[in-house]
Design a protein around this motif. Structure first.
Motif, PDB file in Angstrom:
ATOM      1  N   VAL A 172       8.986  15.310  -5.429  1.00 19.82           N
ATOM      2  CA  VAL A 172       9.691  15.040  -4.177  1.00 19.82           C
ATOM      3  C   VAL A 172      10.460  13.738  -4.310  1.00 19.82           C
ATOM      4  CG1 VAL A 172       7.982  16.260  -2.776  1.00 19.82           C
ATOM      5  CG2 VAL A 172       7.738  13.791  -3.152  1.00 19.82           C
ATOM      6  N   LEU A 173      11.546  13.638  -3.536  1.00 19.75           N
ATOM      7  CA  LEU A 173      12.135  12.329  -3.301  1.00 19.75           C
ATOM      8  C   LEU A 173      11.216  11.623  -2.311  1.00 19.75           C
ATOM      9  CD1 LEU A 173      15.956  13.102  -2.923  1.00 19.75           C
ATOM     10  CD2 LEU A 173      14.824  11.962  -4.820  1.00 19.75           C
ATOM     11  N   ARG A 174      10.742  10.455  -2.662  1.00 18.65           N
ATOM     12  CA  ARG A 174       9.681   9.825  -1.867  1.00 18.65           C
ATOM     13  C   ARG A 174      10.104   9.676  -0.412  1.00 18.65           C
ATOM     14  NH1 ARG A 174       9.729   3.620  -4.324  1.00 18.65           N
ATOM     15  NH2 ARG A 174      11.759   2.998  -3.473  1.00 18.65           N
ATOM     16  N   THR A 175       9.230  10.081   0.480  1.00 19.26           N
ATOM     17  CA  THR A 175       9.496   9.975   1.910  1.00 19.26           C
ATOM     18  C   THR A 175       9.062   8.630   2.469  1.00 19.26           C
ATOM     19  OG1 THR A 175       7.337  10.955   2.444  1.00 19.26           O
ATOM     20  CG2 THR A 175       9.194  12.457   2.181  1.00 19.26           C
ATOM     21  N   GLN A 176       8.385   7.829   1.655  1.00 23.72           N
ATOM     22  CA  GLN A 176       7.907   6.516   2.055  1.00 23.72           C
ATOM     23  C   GLN A 176       7.606   5.744   0.773  1.00 23.72           C
ATOM     24  OE1 GLN A 176       4.620   7.808   4.379  1.00 23.72           O
ATOM     25  NE2 GLN A 176       3.627   8.850   2.683  1.00 23.72           N
ATOM     26  N   THR A 177       7.520   4.447   0.877  1.00 26.38           N
ATOM     27  CA  THR A 177       7.186   3.662  -0.316  1.00 26.38           C
ATOM     28  C   THR A 177       5.684   3.501  -0.473  1.00 26.38           C
ATOM     29  OG1 THR A 177       7.488   1.594   0.922  1.00 26.38           O
ATOM     30  CG2 THR A 177       9.379   2.421  -0.321  1.00 26.38           C
ATOM     31  N   SER A 178       4.900   4.303   0.241  1.00 25.53           N
ATOM     32  CA  SER A 178       3.443   4.244   0.108  1.00 25.53           C
ATOM     33  C   SER A 178       2.984   4.608  -1.296  1.00 25.53           C
ATOM     34  CB  SER A 178       2.788   5.182   1.121  1.00 25.53           C
ATOM     35  OG  SER A 178       3.160   4.841   2.439  1.00 25.53           O
ATOM     36  N   GLY A 179       3.795   5.413  -2.021  1.00 27.23           N
ATOM     37  CA  GLY A 179       3.440   5.733  -3.395  1.00 27.23           C
ATOM     38  C   GLY A 179       3.314   4.489  -4.262  1.00 27.23           C
ATOM     39  N   VAL A 180       4.071   3.435  -3.926  1.00 27.44           N
ATOM     40  CA  VAL A 180       3.959   2.178  -4.661  1.00 27.44           C
ATOM     41  C   VAL A 180       2.580   1.558  -4.418  1.00 27.44           C
ATOM     42  CG1 VAL A 180       4.956  -0.114  -5.003  1.00 27.44           C
ATOM     43  CG2 VAL A 180       6.450   1.842  -4.483  1.00 27.44           C
ATOM     44  N   GLN A 181       2.063   1.703  -3.204  1.00 25.71           N
ATOM     45  CA  GLN A 181       0.714   1.205  -2.912  1.00 25.71           C
ATOM     46  C   GLN A 181      -0.319   1.919  -3.789  1.00 25.71           C
ATOM     47  OE1 GLN A 181      -0.209   1.302   1.272  1.00 25.71           O
ATOM     48  NE2 GLN A 181       1.847   0.659   1.885  1.00 25.71           N
ATOM     49  N   ILE A 182      -0.190   3.243  -3.896  1.00 25.16           N
ATOM     50  CA  ILE A 182      -1.133   4.016  -4.712  1.00 25.16           C
ATOM     51  C   ILE A 182      -1.058   3.566  -6.170  1.00 25.16           C
ATOM     52  CG2 ILE A 182      -1.744   6.316  -5.518  1.00 25.16           C
ATOM     53  CD1 ILE A 182      -2.407   5.777  -2.575  1.00 25.16           C
ATOM     54  N   ARG A 183       0.160   3.436  -6.690  1.00 26.02           N
ATOM     55  CA  ARG A 183       0.320   3.013  -8.077  1.00 26.02           C
ATOM     56  C   ARG A 183      -0.242   1.614  -8.306  1.00 26.02           C
ATOM     57  NH1 ARG A 183       3.771   6.160 -11.119  1.00 26.02           N
ATOM     58  NH2 ARG A 183       4.753   7.879  -9.963  1.00 26.02           N
ATOM     59  N   THR A 184      -0.099   0.753  -7.325  1.00 25.43           N
ATOM     60  CA  THR A 184      -0.631  -0.603  -7.465  1.00 25.43           C
ATOM     61  C   THR A 184      -2.146  -0.583  -7.507  1.00 25.43           C
ATOM     62  OG1 THR A 184       1.291  -1.516  -6.294  1.00 25.43           O
ATOM     63  CG2 THR A 184      -0.675  -2.906  -6.447  1.00 25.43           C
ATOM     64  N   MET A 185      -2.772   0.204  -6.629  1.00 26.55           N
ATOM     65  CA  MET A 185      -4.238   0.269  -6.622  1.00 26.55           C
ATOM     66  C   MET A 185      -4.774   0.909  -7.904  1.00 26.55           C
ATOM     67  SD  MET A 185      -5.391   1.074  -2.670  1.00 26.55           S
ATOM     68  CE  MET A 185      -4.127   2.269  -2.245  1.00 26.55           C
ATOM     69  N   LEU A 186      -3.993   1.798  -8.505  1.00 29.75           N
ATOM     70  CA  LEU A 186      -4.436   2.449  -9.738  1.00 29.75           C
ATOM     71  C   LEU A 186      -4.288   1.557 -10.968  1.00 29.75           C
ATOM     72  CD1 LEU A 186      -2.949   6.020  -9.198  1.00 29.75           C
ATOM     73  CD2 LEU A 186      -5.380   5.435  -9.241  1.00 29.75           C
ATOM     74  N   THR A 187      -3.355   0.622 -10.923  1.00 27.85           N
ATOM     75  CA  THR A 187      -3.038  -0.144 -12.133  1.00 27.85           C
ATOM     76  C   THR A 187      -3.435  -1.612 -12.067  1.00 27.85           C
ATOM     77  OG1 THR A 187      -0.791  -0.557 -11.280  1.00 27.85           O
ATOM     78  CG2 THR A 187      -1.108   1.376 -12.687  1.00 27.85           C
ATOM     79  N   ARG A 188      -3.764  -2.122 -10.888  1.00 26.92           N
ATOM     80  CA  ARG A 188      -4.083  -3.536 -10.779  1.00 26.92           C
ATOM     81  C   ARG A 188      -5.505  -3.727 -10.269  1.00 26.92           C
ATOM     82  NH1 ARG A 188       0.714  -6.794  -7.796  1.00 26.92           N
ATOM     83  NH2 ARG A 188      -0.952  -8.356  -7.856  1.00 26.92           N
ATOM     84  N   GLU A 189      -6.112  -4.794 -10.709  1.00 24.41           N
ATOM     85  CA  GLU A 189      -7.446  -5.141 -10.227  1.00 24.41           C
ATOM     86  C   GLU A 189      -7.320  -5.960  -8.950  1.00 24.41           C
ATOM     87  OE1 GLU A 189     -10.443  -4.331 -11.340  1.00 24.41           O
ATOM     88  OE2 GLU A 189      -9.646  -3.096 -12.967  1.00 24.41           O
ATOM     89  N   PRO A 190      -8.042  -5.556  -7.892  1.00 22.71           N
ATOM     90  CA  PRO A 190      -8.005  -6.380  -6.675  1.00 22.71           C
ATOM     91  C   PRO A 190      -8.755  -7.690  -6.901  1.00 22.71           C
ATOM     92  CG  PRO A 190      -9.585  -4.572  -6.444  1.00 22.71           C
ATOM     93  CD  PRO A 190      -8.888  -4.368  -7.758  1.00 22.71           C
ATOM     94  N   PRO A 191      -8.475  -8.689  -6.058  1.00 25.96           N
ATOM     95  CA  PRO A 191      -7.663  -8.646  -4.837  1.00 25.96           C
ATOM     96  C   PRO A 191      -6.176  -8.806  -5.131  1.00 25.96           C
ATOM     97  CG  PRO A 191      -8.631 -10.809  -5.099  1.00 25.96           C
ATOM     98  CD  PRO A 191      -9.181  -9.993  -6.224  1.00 25.96           C
ATOM     99  N   PHE A 192      -5.330  -8.274  -4.208  1.00 23.66           N
ATOM    100  CA  PHE A 192      -3.886  -8.475  -4.321  1.00 23.66           C
ATOM    101  C   PHE A 192      -3.238  -8.237  -2.963  1.00 23.66           C
ATOM    102  CE2 PHE A 192      -4.930  -4.206  -5.964  1.00 23.66           C
ATOM    103  CZ  PHE A 192      -4.345  -3.422  -4.988  1.00 23.66           C
ATOM    104  N   ARG A 193      -2.043  -8.776  -2.861  1.00 18.70           N
ATOM    105  CA  ARG A 193      -1.205  -8.590  -1.675  1.00 18.70           C
ATOM    106  C   ARG A 193       0.190  -8.245  -2.168  1.00 18.70           C
ATOM    107  NH1 ARG A 193      -2.627 -14.119   1.817  1.00 18.70           N
ATOM    108  NH2 ARG A 193      -4.904 -14.056   1.501  1.00 18.70           N
ATOM    109  N   ILE A 194       0.711  -7.107  -1.743  1.00 21.79           N
ATOM    110  CA  ILE A 194       2.038  -6.694  -2.198  1.00 21.79           C
ATOM    111  C   ILE A 194       2.855  -6.148  -1.032  1.00 21.79           C
ATOM    112  CG2 ILE A 194       1.260  -6.183  -4.542  1.00 21.79           C
ATOM    113  CD1 ILE A 194       2.142  -3.169  -2.616  1.00 21.79           C
ATOM    114  N   ILE A 195       4.168  -6.279  -1.160  1.00 20.60           N
ATOM    115  CA  ILE A 195       5.093  -5.538  -0.306  1.00 20.60           C
ATOM    116  C   ILE A 195       5.928  -4.656  -1.222  1.00 20.60           C
ATOM    117  CG2 ILE A 195       5.203  -7.190   1.580  1.00 20.60           C
ATOM    118  CD1 ILE A 195       7.902  -8.151   0.429  1.00 20.60           C
ATOM    119  N   ALA A 196       6.393  -3.523  -0.694  1.00 23.40           N
ATOM    120  CA  ALA A 196       7.154  -2.558  -1.493  1.00 23.40           C
ATOM    121  C   ALA A 196       8.407  -2.156  -0.726  1.00 23.40           C
ATOM    122  CB  ALA A 196       6.302  -1.332  -1.806  1.00 23.40           C
TER     123      ALA A 196
END
Length: 356
Positions: A172-196
């Protein structure tokens, strides 16, 4: 030196004296010293002479060649210097004259808003994360706890693309940038704060909707994060963005599949005048909530250990509200008059409290 060589010398030097440009000078050079030049032809005749005559004639020709070569080079330098002087005189600039007026490029108001958001959230410890415009359905929907029957997954709301490989899942063409949140949680160790911040796509087009638009979503994953942290973060952002230190902000209970509890965020405004922060009316500007435990678990995070909050807002919507832009379609019409009116100088500083 024989008479013919004296004549060649005098004729060549006379032709060099009258040559006033490169073309005339080059004609003399080629006519005398070129492959078919007069002096070159005389040198070629040496092979038909007897040894004694060839020796004497050759010495004379070599002396003449050296003399004429030096004269040609000297005259060439004189002509080049004269040409440079003439050019410098013709192109002389009066440094006391004011410079010509030229129009400078301006930043598109959407880019300006993204810069402002990045500066404000950056001061709160957020970093910018990015992701692809083409997403898998898992990143765009399933990982965000969006069920298969959710209206957002229907074809009249979402742009579907063929699989990357035959027999693979639809994209799909992304309907929201929430996919960036998922990718961040999958690839980075918390804690973190991001905007997308980034482009998103939905099958909608009118004065307030566009098939391509921009969103900015945020995500905080830490231990001990509460709803109070979410409210404080968004209140400070909205007041800094709109330049209203006392801007009224209201949180209403709502529903999103990926947050629990979920809240819509309203700001005070005047329905009659459109003034932000004035009047007794409320205007919804963004959605937010605590990250749903299922979303954390889908990304391999233990909901009992980690908590987080998320939010999302339309960049065009906030830009329209802040700058009084009435029609969303104007953002993409490439009207230079509109851009000159609403654009921003590229080198203007971004304040953490614009308009204060």
């Amino acid at each position: 030196m024989s008479d013919d060589l004296d004549g060649l010398r005098e004729e060549t030097l006379a032709a060099l004296r009258v040559a006033q440009d490169h073309a005339a000078w080059d004609a003399v050079r080629v006519g005398t010293l070129g492959k078919s030049g007069r002096l070159t032809l005389l040198l070629k005749e040496l092979g038909r002479m007897d040894p004694e005559t060839r020796r004497q004639r050759g010495q004379a020709l070599n002396r003449l060649r050296d003399e004429l070569t030096a004269a040609v080079e000297r005259r060439g330098e004189e002509i080049a210097a004269a040409a440079l002087d003439a050019r410098l005189h013709a192109e002389r600039v009066d440094v006391t004259m004011p410079p010509p007026q030229t129009e400078s490029g301006l930043l598109h108001p959407i880019m300006r808003t993204i810069d402002e958001m990045t500066a404000i959230f950056g001061a709160m410890g957020f970093s910018v994360a990015e992701g692809p415009d083409i997403e898998s359905q898992w990143h765009n929907f399933s990982a965000l706890n969006t069920p298969d029957h959710h209206p957002a997954r229907t074809e009249h709301d979402t742009f579907y693309l063929p699989p990357a490989v035959e027999g693979g899942p639809e994209r799909v063409l992304r309907t929201q940038t929430s996919g960036v949140q998922i990718r961040t949680m999958l690839t980075r160790e918390p804690p973190f704060r991001i905007i997308a911040p980034g482009r998103t796509y939905r099958a909608d087009h009118d004065a307030t909707h566009s098939p391509m638009f921009h969103q900015c979503e945020g995500l905080v994953i830490e231990k001990g994060v509460t709803l109070g942290h979410l409210k404080g973060c968004l209140i400070e952002f909205l007041r800094a963005f709109f330049g209203k230190p006392q801007l009224p902000v209201r949180f209403r209970a709502s529903y999103f599949p990926f947050t629990e509890p979920s809240m819509e965020v309203d700001i005070g405004w005047s329905r009659q005048t459109g003034e932000i922060g004035g009047g007794m009316d409320w205007l919804e500007v963004l959605g937010s909530g605590m990250v749903h435990p299922r979303v954390l678990a889908n990304c391999g995070l233990d909901p009992a250990e980690w908590q987080g909050f998320a939010f999302g807002m339309g960049i065009e919507r906030l830009t329209m509200l802040k700058h009084g832009i009435p029609d969303l379609r104007s953002f993409y019409e490439s009207d230079l008059r509109w851009l000159r009116h609403y654009g921003f100088p590229a080198l203007s500083a971004v304040s953490l409290a614009e308009g204060v």
